[in-house]
Structures are given as C-alpha cells and as structure tokens.
Design a protein around this motif. Structure first.
Motif, PDB file in Angstrom:
ATOM      1  N   MET B   1      -2.120 -22.672 -16.409  1.00 43.47           N
ATOM      2  CA  MET B   1      -2.859 -22.537 -17.669  1.00 43.47           C
ATOM      3  C   MET B   1      -1.898 -22.563 -18.849  1.00 43.47           C
ATOM      4  O   MET B   1      -0.810 -22.030 -18.780  1.00 43.47           O
ATOM      5  CB  MET B   1      -3.658 -21.221 -17.662  1.00 43.47           C
ATOM      6  CG  MET B   1      -2.801 -19.982 -17.426  1.00 43.47           C
ATOM      7  SD  MET B   1      -3.759 -18.457 -17.426  1.00 43.47           S
ATOM      8  CE  MET B   1      -2.548 -17.305 -16.780  1.00 43.47           C
ATOM      9  N   VAL B   3      -0.854 -21.437 -22.532  1.00 44.34           N
ATOM     10  CA  VAL B   3      -1.061 -20.307 -23.427  1.00 44.34           C
ATOM     11  C   VAL B   3      -0.109 -20.448 -24.624  1.00 44.34           C
ATOM     12  O   VAL B   3       1.030 -20.859 -24.455  1.00 44.34           O
ATOM     13  CB  VAL B   3      -0.796 -18.973 -22.675  1.00 44.34           C
ATOM     14  CG1 VAL B   3      -0.723 -17.805 -23.630  1.00 44.34           C
ATOM     15  CG2 VAL B   3      -1.879 -18.734 -21.630  1.00 44.34           C
ATOM     16  N   GLN B  26      -1.321 -19.579 -12.790  1.00 43.21           N
ATOM     17  CA  GLN B  26      -2.677 -19.005 -12.814  1.00 43.21           C
ATOM     18  C   GLN B  26      -2.623 -17.569 -12.282  1.00 43.21           C
ATOM     19  O   GLN B  26      -1.933 -17.308 -11.292  1.00 43.21           O
ATOM     20  CB  GLN B  26      -3.603 -19.869 -11.933  1.00 43.21           C
ATOM     21  CG  GLN B  26      -5.072 -19.743 -12.266  1.00 43.21           C
ATOM     22  CD  GLN B  26      -5.406 -20.325 -13.662  1.00 43.21           C
ATOM     23  OE1 GLN B  26      -4.825 -21.309 -14.064  1.00 43.21           O
ATOM     24  NE2 GLN B  26      -6.334 -19.681 -14.354  1.00 43.21           N
ATOM     25  N   SER B  29      -0.504 -11.811 -15.076  1.00 41.67           N
ATOM     26  CA  SER B  29      -1.126 -10.775 -15.912  1.00 41.67           C
ATOM     27  C   SER B  29      -0.420 -10.703 -17.267  1.00 41.67           C
ATOM     28  O   SER B  29       0.699 -11.188 -17.433  1.00 41.67           O
ATOM     29  CB  SER B  29      -1.066  -9.417 -15.217  1.00 41.67           C
ATOM     30  OG  SER B  29       0.246  -8.911 -15.283  1.00 41.67           O
ATOM     31  N   GLU B  62      -7.649 -10.397 -18.974  1.00 38.55           N
ATOM     32  CA  GLU B  62      -7.039 -11.393 -18.094  1.00 38.55           C
ATOM     33  C   GLU B  62      -6.734 -12.637 -18.908  1.00 38.55           C
ATOM     34  O   GLU B  62      -7.558 -13.089 -19.696  1.00 38.55           O
ATOM     35  CB  GLU B  62      -8.020 -11.748 -16.967  1.00 38.55           C
ATOM     36  CG  GLU B  62      -7.739 -10.992 -15.694  1.00 38.55           C
ATOM     37  CD  GLU B  62      -8.765 -11.318 -14.622  1.00 38.55           C
ATOM     38  OE1 GLU B  62      -9.028 -12.517 -14.390  1.00 38.55           O
ATOM     39  OE2 GLU B  62      -9.305 -10.354 -14.055  1.00 38.55           O
ATOM     40  N   LEU B  63      -5.550 -13.158 -18.708  1.00 42.75           N
ATOM     41  CA  LEU B  63      -5.163 -14.356 -19.445  1.00 42.75           C
ATOM     42  C   LEU B  63      -5.923 -15.568 -18.940  1.00 42.75           C
ATOM     43  O   LEU B  63      -6.184 -15.702 -17.746  1.00 42.75           O
ATOM     44  CB  LEU B  63      -3.660 -14.599 -19.274  1.00 42.75           C
ATOM     45  CG  LEU B  63      -2.732 -13.665 -20.042  1.00 42.75           C
ATOM     46  CD1 LEU B  63      -1.297 -13.882 -19.600  1.00 42.75           C
ATOM     47  CD2 LEU B  63      -2.879 -13.881 -21.534  1.00 42.75           C
ATOM     48  N   LYS B  64      -6.275 -16.437 -19.880  1.00 43.15           N
ATOM     49  CA  LYS B  64      -6.934 -17.670 -19.463  1.00 43.15           C
ATOM     50  C   LYS B  64      -6.445 -18.845 -20.324  1.00 43.15           C
ATOM     51  O   LYS B  64      -5.832 -18.631 -21.384  1.00 43.15           O
ATOM     52  CB  LYS B  64      -8.454 -17.528 -19.535  1.00 43.15           C
ATOM     53  CG  LYS B  64      -8.967 -17.115 -20.883  1.00 43.15           C
ATOM     54  CD  LYS B  64     -10.467 -16.959 -20.869  1.00 43.15           C
ATOM     55  CE  LYS B  64     -11.024 -16.900 -22.293  1.00 43.15           C
ATOM     56  NZ  LYS B  64     -10.302 -16.032 -23.221  1.00 43.15           N
ATOM     57  N   GLU B  65      -6.718 -20.014 -19.859  1.00 43.31           N
ATOM     58  CA  GLU B  65      -6.335 -21.254 -20.554  1.00 43.31           C
ATOM     59  C   GLU B  65      -6.693 -21.178 -22.049  1.00 43.31           C
ATOM     60  O   GLU B  65      -7.799 -20.798 -22.410  1.00 43.31           O
ATOM     61  CB  GLU B  65      -7.096 -22.421 -19.876  1.00 43.31           C
ATOM     62  CG  GLU B  65      -6.960 -23.778 -20.547  1.00 43.31           C
ATOM     63  CD  GLU B  65      -5.653 -24.475 -20.206  1.00 43.31           C
ATOM     64  OE1 GLU B  65      -5.041 -24.144 -19.192  1.00 43.31           O
ATOM     65  OE2 GLU B  65      -5.246 -25.357 -20.994  1.00 43.31           O
ATOM     66  N   ASP B  67      -5.493 -19.256 -24.390  1.00 38.84           N
ATOM     67  CA  ASP B  67      -5.310 -17.977 -25.085  1.00 38.84           C
ATOM     68  C   ASP B  67      -4.124 -18.029 -26.044  1.00 38.84           C
ATOM     69  O   ASP B  67      -3.170 -18.774 -25.827  1.00 38.84           O
ATOM     70  CB  ASP B  67      -5.059 -16.844 -24.076  1.00 38.84           C
ATOM     71  CG  ASP B  67      -6.363 -16.271 -23.533  1.00 38.84           C
ATOM     72  OD1 ASP B  67      -7.427 -16.601 -24.084  1.00 38.84           O
ATOM     73  OD2 ASP B  67      -6.306 -15.508 -22.551  1.00 38.84           O
TER      74      ASP B  67
END
Lengths: 336, 78
Positions: B1, B3, B26, B29, B62-65, B67
């Motif tokens: 992802m 970021v 992916q 944290s 939670e980190l995601k694409e 961010d």
C-alpha cells in the motif's frame, strides 16, 4: 472615530466594540509573538491588557520585536511596552507585570483576566500556562515557532482539548529562536494570528481554532490543520494534582534510573514520572516493601537532608544495599 | 500500500524532506511505521513525537492505501 473601521463590520458592530472594551487579555511573554499581539489588541480597544515579562530589551531582539527601538536597550520589556502601547491607545488599561510566571503566581493572576495569550518560548512555561488555565478555567491562545514553521491553537476553550492532550510527553530538546535563528516576520505573523483568535473568542464570532492545530511553513507555503483529540484524563490529572512541573517530568522520563521521592505530597515541584516512587519520610518504615531491592534507587527530597536520613534508616533498619542519596536535593536533578 | 508521510519541524530536518510517499507492506501497523521512520531518520525523543493519520492526531487506526501520516514534534520557540 477611533474604532469606526472595525465597527463597520457585521462581526463587530457597536455591541462587539463594547465586548472588546469590557474584555481583558493577559499576554505572557512580550517578545516576538507577544509584541505584535499586544500592538493589535491595543489598537482594537481591548479594555485591559496585562503584559508579563521579566526580560530586558537587547539589540538582538529588535529584528523581530519591532515595538522596541534602539533607545530602549537594557530597559524592562513590559515597562517600555506599556508606555508605547499607551501612546497608541490612551483609552485602555495596560498593566505591566515585571515578573516571571511561576507555579506560585500563575493561577491567581490568570483568574483576573478573560483569556491568556502565550508569547513564551519554552516548554516549561507552556505547560505552566496550560495547567494554570485549567485550574483557573480560562482559555489560552497558543503559538510556537521553529525556524520558518509555526503552530497555532486555542486550548481549554469551552471544554475543548488542552496542550497536554496534544503533547502529553515533551522533549528536552527545546530550541529557542535565539538558538535556531528566525526571520522576524514569522513570530510576527503568528503573534497576529494569536491576536485574531483572541478577538474571535471575545466577540464570539468565526471559527475559534479549538481542537485544531494549524501548522504553517512560511517558507514552503504549506499549511495543515490537524484535529486534536481531547484526552479527559490529561485534564483531570491537572485538576487533581495542581500545576505539574514539566521540567522534572522530562528530565526523569527519559532516564532509566529509579527514583524515590521522600518529600511530602504538597511539596513543589511535583514529579509525576513513572520511574519515581513517592513515599514521604514519615511513612517509609511502614511502606519499605514498596521500594525495589534489585536495582539502584536514587533517593531525593528538597535539599538532600531528609533523603540522607531516609537512606541511612533504610540501610540500617531494613538492609537495603541499592540506595543512593541525591545530594543537593531535587534541584540538582533538574539542573543535572 | 502507498502511504504519504509528512514531516514537521526538526523531523523534516532529520529526514531532509517534508514529504515522501512510501510503499508499505500490507498490514504494517501505525506503531511499526513510526518505529521504522524514527530509526531510519534517527529522530530524537521519539516519545514526544505525535502522529496524525489523515489529519487526525492520536488516532489508533489501521493503515490503508492512500493514507496521509504526519509526524509532528513539539517545539516552543517564540
């Protein structure tokens, strides 16, 4: 008439001008941030402005503290500021407070003003302002500068977050504008942004920057607004403990040493770091089992006398081998 | 992802940039990302550094694409 150009605004009007006249603002630190804030709040007709600073004017101040001039060198900042601002607006009350803000004078002083404007340049005083504002129930307008970048927010406003909600832990690496260098315009702009927040709060107009942190880099032109989450436990801690000394906090938090504080609960400055155990001298005999035996524990009090007694007693009566007295007391740990 | 990381104050100086886009594993944290960047750029007093995800500070998400993660140090100049 004097205030015509601002009374014309819908957000001010005659009633708004009346609010400004009835309002009082305390400016803590009349330097790079505090000077421009003081000038514009004086111009706007704030009824009473307190100016607090214990510093004198030096030649290296003049590039950013343009309220002062070459004839003022060596003079008290607040006395000169008061005189000059009074010439700008003779209708308002200006109070010069030639003192440093301390744990002892902060809360009482704050209770005499509607809001506090932070023109300080160090973490200790910012936490002190924060805690005293929580105790006195006053909002405060915060700004900080690092080179070309500034942070701006309003804390403790209508149950909003406090400075401790943003930075519950601080750093020992305080870098002042003197050390890093700064263009005078940067604190100038932020001091004026602080004055604007103060006016919005007093007039009850616009969006007060509470719960938000504005960060602007005036060199790159980039700007961010971050949302601050309120941490009620940080605010409750201040209400319960009173003003907490941040200097001690950060000196000790980074240390992996264990400390034993044998002072009474009321003694200042308070220490709340996790690596410090509090057992007043008189309770040591009953509570000696709370003291770790395996690692070195540094024992301190206000001056080093009581802690020396404590170490001797704990060694003789309970056989502790791991205790060391902090000679010179709590002050040596702060300075050291 | 992917970021976007934004750095402020002394952290931007340590990093030598105020922004970068990283391709992250992916499931990484937020804490792991913070630790990783603190190590990479040898950021001092990591405990005082605040993290904002998509402009929200102290947000344990939670980190995601896509961010945007901001690294914010305290500073006190005036």
């Amino acid at each position: 008439m004097r205030y015509d150009r601002q009374i014309k605004l819908d957000e001010v009007g005659v009633s708004g001008q009346e609010k400004l006249r009835n309002a009082s603002v305390l400016i803590v630190g009349v330097g790079g941030l505090g000077c421009p804030a003081a000038q514009y709040l004086t111009g706007a007709g704030i009824g009473k402005i307190g100016l607090m600073d214990h510093d004198t004017i030096s030649v290296s101040n003049l590039h950013r503290q343009v309220l002062y001039d070459e004839n003022d060198l060596g003079k008290s900042k607040v006395l000169v500021a008061k005189e000059k601002l009074q010439r700008l607006n003779s209708e308002i009350e200006l109070v010069a407070i030639e003192e440093a803000l301390t744990i002892d004078n902060a809360e009482k002083l704050f209770s005499e003003y509607d809001l506090i404007l932070d023109g300080t340049d160090n973490f200790e005083t910012k936490y002190l302002i924060n805690d005293a504002c929580i105790l006195a129930g006053k909002p405060w307008v915060y700004a900080s500068i690092y080179k070309n970048e500034g942070q701006l927010s309003v804390f403790n406003y209508q149950n909003g977050p406090s400075y401790r909600c943003l930075f519950s832990k601080t750093t020992r690496q305080n870098v002042s504008c003197e050390a890093t260098g700064v263009l005078g315009v940067v604190p100038g702009i932020f001091g004026m942004l602080q004055a604007m927040e103060a006016l919005k709060i007093i007039l009850g107009v616009g969006n007060v920057l509470s719960g938000k942190l504005k960060i602007s880099n005036l060199l790159s032109g980039s700007e961010q607004i971050l949302n601050i989450q309120k941490k009620p436990e940080e605010i409750e801690k201040v209400k319960k403990n009173g003003i907490m000394s941040v200097r001690m906090d950060c000196e000790m938090k980074d240390s992996d040493k264990k400390y034993l504080d044998v002072r009474e609960e009321f003694e200042q400055p308070k220490v709340t770091a996790a690596n410090v155990i509090h057992i007043p001298l008189g309770e040591l005999q009953q509570r000696s089992n709370e003291i770790p035996e395996q690692e070195e524990v540094l024992v301190f009090c206000q001056s080093g006398k009581r802690s020396a007694k404590a170490v001797e007693m704990l060694q003789t009566d309970f056989g502790f081998q791991n205790l060391k007295n902090v000679e010179g007391g709590i002050k040596t740990i702060i300075n050291g | 992802m992917k970021v976007t990381l934004k750095y402020f104050g002394v952290i931007a100086e340590s990093a030598g940039k105020s922004e970068e886009v990283l391709e992250l594993e992916q499931g990484l944290s937020l804490r792991e990302l913070k630790d990783q960047q603190i190590k990479t750029y040898q950021i001092q007093d990591a405990g005082s550094v605040q993290i904002a995800v998509n402009q929200n500070l102290n947000n344990e998400v939670e980190l995601k694409e896509g961010d945007e993660v901001a690294f914010l140090p305290p500073f006190a100049g005036g």
